[in-house]
Design a protein around this motif. Structure first.
Motif, PDB file in Angstrom:
ATOM      1  N   LEU A   1       0.969  -1.328  -0.013  1.00  0.00           N
ATOM      2  CA  LEU A   1       0.006  -0.113   0.145  1.00  0.00           C
ATOM      3  C   LEU A   1       0.831   1.512  -0.048  1.00  0.00           C
ATOM      4  N   MET A   2       1.801   1.003   0.884  1.00  0.00           N
ATOM      5  CA  MET A   2       2.988   2.510   1.013  1.00  0.00           C
ATOM      6  C   MET A   2       3.407   2.604  -0.378  1.00  0.00           C
ATOM      7  N   ALA A   3       3.899   1.473  -0.824  1.00  0.00           N
ATOM      8  CA  ALA A   3       4.676   1.473  -2.097  1.00  0.00           C
ATOM      9  C   ALA A   3       3.914   2.027  -3.450  1.00  0.00           C
ATOM     10  N   THR A   4       2.711   1.868  -3.375  1.00  0.00           N
ATOM     11  CA  THR A   4       1.874   1.925  -4.411  1.00  0.00           C
ATOM     12  C   THR A   4       1.117   3.060  -4.681  1.00  0.00           C
ATOM     13  N   MET A   5       0.261   3.139  -3.208  1.00  0.00           N
ATOM     14  CA  MET A   5      -0.729   4.282  -3.211  1.00  0.00           C
ATOM     15  C   MET A   5      -0.295   5.578  -3.252  1.00  0.00           C
ATOM     16  N   LEU A   6       0.775   5.792  -2.185  1.00  0.00           N
ATOM     17  CA  LEU A   6       1.147   7.303  -1.941  1.00  0.00           C
ATOM     18  C   LEU A   6       1.745   7.536  -3.263  1.00  0.00           C
ATOM     19  N   PRO A   7       2.889   6.910  -3.669  1.00  0.00           N
ATOM     20  CA  PRO A   7       3.709   7.565  -4.736  1.00  0.00           C
ATOM     21  C   PRO A   7       2.796   7.773  -5.842  1.00  0.00           C
ATOM     22  N   THR A   8       1.952   7.113  -6.368  1.00  0.00           N
ATOM     23  CA  THR A   8       1.087   6.970  -7.483  1.00  0.00           C
ATOM     24  C   THR A   8       0.105   8.314  -7.090  1.00  0.00           C
ATOM     25  N   MET A   9      -0.218   8.474  -6.015  1.00  0.00           N
ATOM     26  CA  MET A   9      -1.145   9.609  -5.894  1.00  0.00           C
ATOM     27  C   MET A   9      -0.310  11.043  -5.911  1.00  0.00           C
ATOM     28  N   LEU A  10       0.742  10.917  -5.104  1.00  0.00           N
ATOM     29  CA  LEU A  10       1.376  12.527  -4.773  1.00  0.00           C
ATOM     30  C   LEU A  10       2.548  12.650  -5.959  1.00  0.00           C
TER      31      LEU A  10
ATOM     32  N   SER B   1       3.263  11.287  -9.022  1.00  0.00           N
ATOM     33  CA  SER B   1       3.054  10.667 -10.473  1.00  0.00           C
ATOM     34  C   SER B   1       2.579  11.986 -11.387  1.00  0.00           C
ATOM     35  N   GLY B   2       2.160  12.897 -10.716  1.00  0.00           N
ATOM     36  CA  GLY B   2       1.764  14.058 -11.619  1.00  0.00           C
ATOM     37  C   GLY B   2       0.293  13.978 -11.919  1.00  0.00           C
ATOM     38  N   PHE B   3      -0.618  12.831 -11.251  1.00  0.00           N
ATOM     39  CA  PHE B   3      -1.949  12.714 -11.578  1.00  0.00           C
ATOM     40  C   PHE B   3      -2.700  13.724 -10.723  1.00  0.00           C
ATOM     41  N   MET B   4      -2.225  13.818  -9.422  1.00  0.00           N
ATOM     42  CA  MET B   4      -3.182  14.962  -8.504  1.00  0.00           C
ATOM     43  C   MET B   4      -2.300  16.168  -8.516  1.00  0.00           C
ATOM     44  N   PHE B   5      -1.254  16.097  -8.366  1.00  0.00           N
ATOM     45  CA  PHE B   5      -0.561  17.458  -8.182  1.00  0.00           C
ATOM     46  C   PHE B   5       0.634  17.586  -9.179  1.00  0.00           C
ATOM     47  N   PRO B   6       0.827  18.672  -9.875  1.00  0.00           N
ATOM     48  CA  PRO B   6       1.724  18.803 -10.938  1.00  0.00           C
ATOM     49  C   PRO B   6       3.214  18.731 -10.320  1.00  0.00           C
ATOM     50  N   ILE B   7       3.942  17.995 -11.029  1.00  0.00           N
ATOM     51  CA  ILE B   7       5.257  17.748 -10.578  1.00  0.00           C
ATOM     52  C   ILE B   7       6.089  19.066 -10.965  1.00  0.00           C
ATOM     53  N   GLU B   8       5.680  19.681 -11.936  1.00  0.00           N
ATOM     54  CA  GLU B   8       6.707  20.920 -12.394  1.00  0.00           C
ATOM     55  C   GLU B   8       6.739  21.919 -11.108  1.00  0.00           C
ATOM     56  N   ASN B   9       5.550  22.054 -10.129  1.00  0.00           N
ATOM     57  CA  ASN B   9       5.572  22.966  -9.149  1.00  0.00           C
ATOM     58  C   ASN B   9       6.101  22.439  -7.947  1.00  0.00           C
ATOM     59  N   MET B  10       6.880  21.246  -7.962  1.00  0.00           N
ATOM     60  CA  MET B  10       7.464  20.747  -6.761  1.00  0.00           C
ATOM     61  C   MET B  10       8.933  21.207  -6.614  1.00  0.00           C
ATOM     62  N   PRO B  11       9.394  21.194  -5.267  1.00  0.00           N
ATOM     63  CA  PRO B  11      10.848  21.417  -5.146  1.00  0.00           C
ATOM     64  C   PRO B  11      11.458  20.503  -5.613  1.00  0.00           C
ATOM     65  N   LEU B  12      12.614  20.732  -6.023  1.00  0.00           N
ATOM     66  CA  LEU B  12      13.633  19.936  -7.001  1.00  0.00           C
ATOM     67  C   LEU B  12      13.966  18.566  -6.419  1.00  0.00           C
ATOM     68  N   PRO B  13      14.107  18.279  -4.993  1.00  0.00           N
ATOM     69  CA  PRO B  13      14.566  17.048  -4.475  1.00  0.00           C
ATOM     70  C   PRO B  13      13.173  16.190  -4.798  1.00  0.00           C
ATOM     71  N   LEU B  14      11.818  16.772  -4.621  1.00  0.00           N
ATOM     72  CA  LEU B  14      10.924  15.978  -4.838  1.00  0.00           C
ATOM     73  C   LEU B  14      10.681  15.417  -6.464  1.00  0.00           C
ATOM     74  N   GLN B  15      11.127  16.538  -7.447  1.00  0.00           N
ATOM     75  CA  GLN B  15      10.958  16.156  -8.745  1.00  0.00           C
ATOM     76  C   GLN B  15      12.040  15.283  -9.044  1.00  0.00           C
ATOM     77  N   THR B  16      12.979  14.970  -8.234  1.00  0.00           N
ATOM     78  CA  THR B  16      14.039  13.980  -8.679  1.00  0.00           C
ATOM     79  C   THR B  16      13.550  12.824  -8.136  1.00  0.00           C
ATOM     80  N   VAL B  17      12.947  12.671  -6.929  1.00  0.00           N
ATOM     81  CA  VAL B  17      12.621  11.385  -6.336  1.00  0.00           C
ATOM     82  C   VAL B  17      11.182  10.961  -7.458  1.00  0.00           C
ATOM     83  N   SER B  18      10.662  11.741  -7.634  1.00  0.00           N
ATOM     84  CA  SER B  18       9.172  11.407  -8.731  1.00  0.00           C
ATOM     85  C   SER B  18       9.912  10.582  -9.960  1.00  0.00           C
TER      86      SER B  18
END
Lengths: 368, 247
Positions: free
Chosen positions: A288-297, A299-316
């Motif tokens: 659940l942790m490995a699928t739901m959270l990253p997919t929702m947060l 993947s760009g599906f709910m929140f645009p990745i371009e607006n995230m801070p660089l470290p999070l963009q890298t992780v994505s």
């Protein structure tokens, strides 16, 4: 080969025996699509709107009273300036503003054409679309009335403006996102649980002592969930085409090929989780942790990745759903071909390969 | 003298500095019931895993059913059966589905499967239960079924890892009847147990302490050697000296 089929048959028994899980496996995509689908066309009542009438003539009065008579709107008449409107939108006080410019009736009579501006808060896409459709319908009605009385064709043109989200990409984002999420959930969770279950019950040992190759054990675990996922992909596609009017614009074949790749990614992730967990609960929790959270947060599906801070963009970049989401969006909505998504495909294939190799290695080490 | 189905010489397994099984040398003959005793943590499971081809020995040699453990683990797997203390059947499958599944992965043909499963069901008196899920059977029956499934492909040796844990004495006795049947058919039975009355049923018994085989003989000879009346006392005398703590 016959042994392999025996094994796959047994895996299907497991799946079909557990009626509740089976219902979840097939019901999840259908219920999600229907839920979201209806949410998109839901009707809205008593939405707060402002009508700014600079013209104050017969026609605008008639239109306004028609709008006021409808149950959809809670109308406030005032002479807001543009800035005041903007502020009211930002504070969320109003959902829509209708602005009649000066000399509305005059324009209509002399130029046979008058414009009315309809501004909606499109941060809430569903509401914005629905409300502006209502207004257009009411104005359209009024036009027909006008035309009956006069011979000259007169047109009132509502000029729609969607604030903050001009493309209204609502269902566009949710179908590909939902697809990624459902496939991840089904494949990762079900594979990891079904492998760990055999470990827990001690049947895995028997299988490893048998002449059946460990690699084949894993392969036959993959088959049922792969088939279930392909069925799910099909049902999502059909539902979104029939109910949401969202057909796949690009090649269906390419679409299925990419889905197959993503299913494989998910299955490998499930395998990796299963080699690292000793109980079904652990496997489920990690899945659940490995699928739901990253997919929702991420993947760009709910929140645009371009607006995230660089470290999070890298992780994505490490999140497989992100790549699948980009691929599906391109094929489904833009109708792109393979040449547009080969880079994402390559990355996804790379992640899959890595997951598969690592987990197979670990699986072997456990044997030695 | 027959040729042994298990023959090990100085079979050793190390995990880093820890020697789990040290220079084990023994032989098991066709049809023999070989008891493999030892306190928890004495190295029984490690030894058994090496013999089943689940784990590579660090040194020494072992031949199982005529095949070398290093070179042909797959040939070994075809010739052995295995049943663990968890009785190892799939609970959400029916009796018949379990039989056909395990028969199937050992490569039995459809005809063989048909005759074998009919035979087995009759032997266990499960004619009316074939379509029942295994989870609905009482534990004793599950274990008997698990044993029968473990020998469905007529292996040369069957490994039983504490097969009778948690069942009542009557069922245990019935379980041992099945073991005797298998032994009569020439299948060697390699069994670990914590029940000392079961040790008395074995043809020969080995007792492991701290990774070594400290004693190996028939129950009668062992009792004589330690001048005691029961296997329980033999075991106690040996296991008392153990330095390793059970895990």
């Amino acid at each position: 080969m016959k042994q392999f089929f025996t094994f796959v048959k047994k895996e299907f028994y497991h799946v079909f025996r557990d009626k509740k899980t089976l219902l979840m496996l097939f019901g999840l995509p259908i219920s999600m699509i229907i839920l979201f689908g209806f949410a998109l066309t839901n009707e809205i009542k008593n939405a707060k709107i402002v009508i700014v009438d600079y013209s104050k003539d017969v026609v605008t009065q008639q239109i306004i009273s028609k709008i006021e008579a409808s149950k959809y709107f809670d109308v406030e008449r005032s002479l807001y300036s543009h800035e005041q409107l903007e502020a009211a939108f930002k504070e969320g006080k109003i959902k829509m503003a209708i602005v009649f410019p000066e000399k509305f009736n005059e324009n209509l009579l002399h130029l046979n054409k008058a414009q009315v501006q309809v501004i909606a808060d499109a941060t809430d896409i569903n509401t914005a679309t629905t409300l502006s459709n209502y207004v257009s319908a009411i104005i359209g009605d009024y036009q027909i009335q006008l035309l009956k009385n006069k011979n000259v064709p007169m047109r009132i043109v509502p000029e729609l403006r969607m604030l903050y989200n001009p493309q209204l990409k609502g269902e566009y984002t949710f179908i590909p996102g939902m697809m990624a999420m459902i496939m991840m959930l089904v494949c990762v969770m079900m594979t990891s649980i079904s492998i760990v279950k055999e470990k827990e019950l001690g049947t895995m040992e028997i299988l490893l002592v048998s002449p059946f190759k460990p690699f084949m054990v894993i392969l036959s675990k993959f088959v049922p969930y792969l088939i279930i996922s392909l069925i799910n992909v099909t049902s999502i596609l059909l539902l979104s085409w029939l109910f949401l009017d969202l057909p796949v614009k690009g090649s269906i074949l390419l679409f299925y090929a990419e889905s197959l790749l993503f299913i494989l990614t998910s299955l490998s992730l499930g395998l990796l989780i299963s080699v690292n967990s000793e109980s079904q609960q652990t496997a489920m929790f990690i899945s659940l942790m490995a699928t739901m959270l990253p997919t929702m947060l991420l993947s760009g599906f709910m929140f645009p990745i371009e607006n995230m801070p660089l470290p999070l963009q890298t992780v994505s970049n490490l999140v497989p759903s992100k790549w699948f989401y980009i691929i599906v969006r391109s094929i489904m909505i833009k109708g792109s071909g393979f040449s547009a998504v080969w880079k994402e495909t390559l990355i996804l294939a790379g992640i899959t390969f890595f997951l598969l190799i690592v987990s197979l290695k670990k699986f072997k080490i456990r044997l030695a | 003298m027959q040729t042994p189905v298990i023959k090990t010489e100085k079979l050793t397994k190390r995990f880093g500095d820890f020697i789990a099984a040290k220079e084990l040398s023994f032989e098991v003959y066709p049809g023999e019931i070989f008891g493999f005793l030892g306190a928890n943590g004495a190295g029984k499971t490690t030894a058994m895993r090496m013999l089943c081809g689940l784990s590579k020995p660090s040194s020494g040699t072992a031949t199982i059913a005529g095949f070398d453990v290093y070179r042909s683990p797959n040939e070994i797997k075809k010739n052995i059966g295995y049943m663990s203390q968890k009785f190892s059947l799939h609970e959400d499958l029916t009796v018949m589905e379990n039989i056909r599944f395990y028969g199937g992965i050992y490569g039995l043909s459809n005809e063989q499967l048909k005759t074998k499963s009919a035979e087995l069901v009759e032997l266990l008196g499960l004619q009316n239960e074939t379509k029942k899920l295994v989870s609905e059977l009482p534990l004793g029956w599950k274990q008997k079924l698990a044993f029968s499934v473990a020998v469905i492909h007529q292996p040369k040796i069957v490994f039983l890892d504490e097969p009778t844990g948690g069942v009542d004495p009557v069922t245990r006795r019935q379980f041992w009847d099945l073991i005797y049947d298998a032994s009569d058919k020439g299948i060697a039975v390699f069994v670990t147990t914590h029940y000392m009355d079961e040790a008395e049923y074995c043809n020969r018994v080995s007792i492991m302490v701290d990774g070594n085989i400290e004693a190996l003989d028939t129950p009668v000879n062992l009792k004589k050697q330690f001048s005691v009346n029961s296997m329980e006392e033999v075991f106690y005398q040996l296991a008392r000296g153990a330095k390793r703590k059970a895990d």
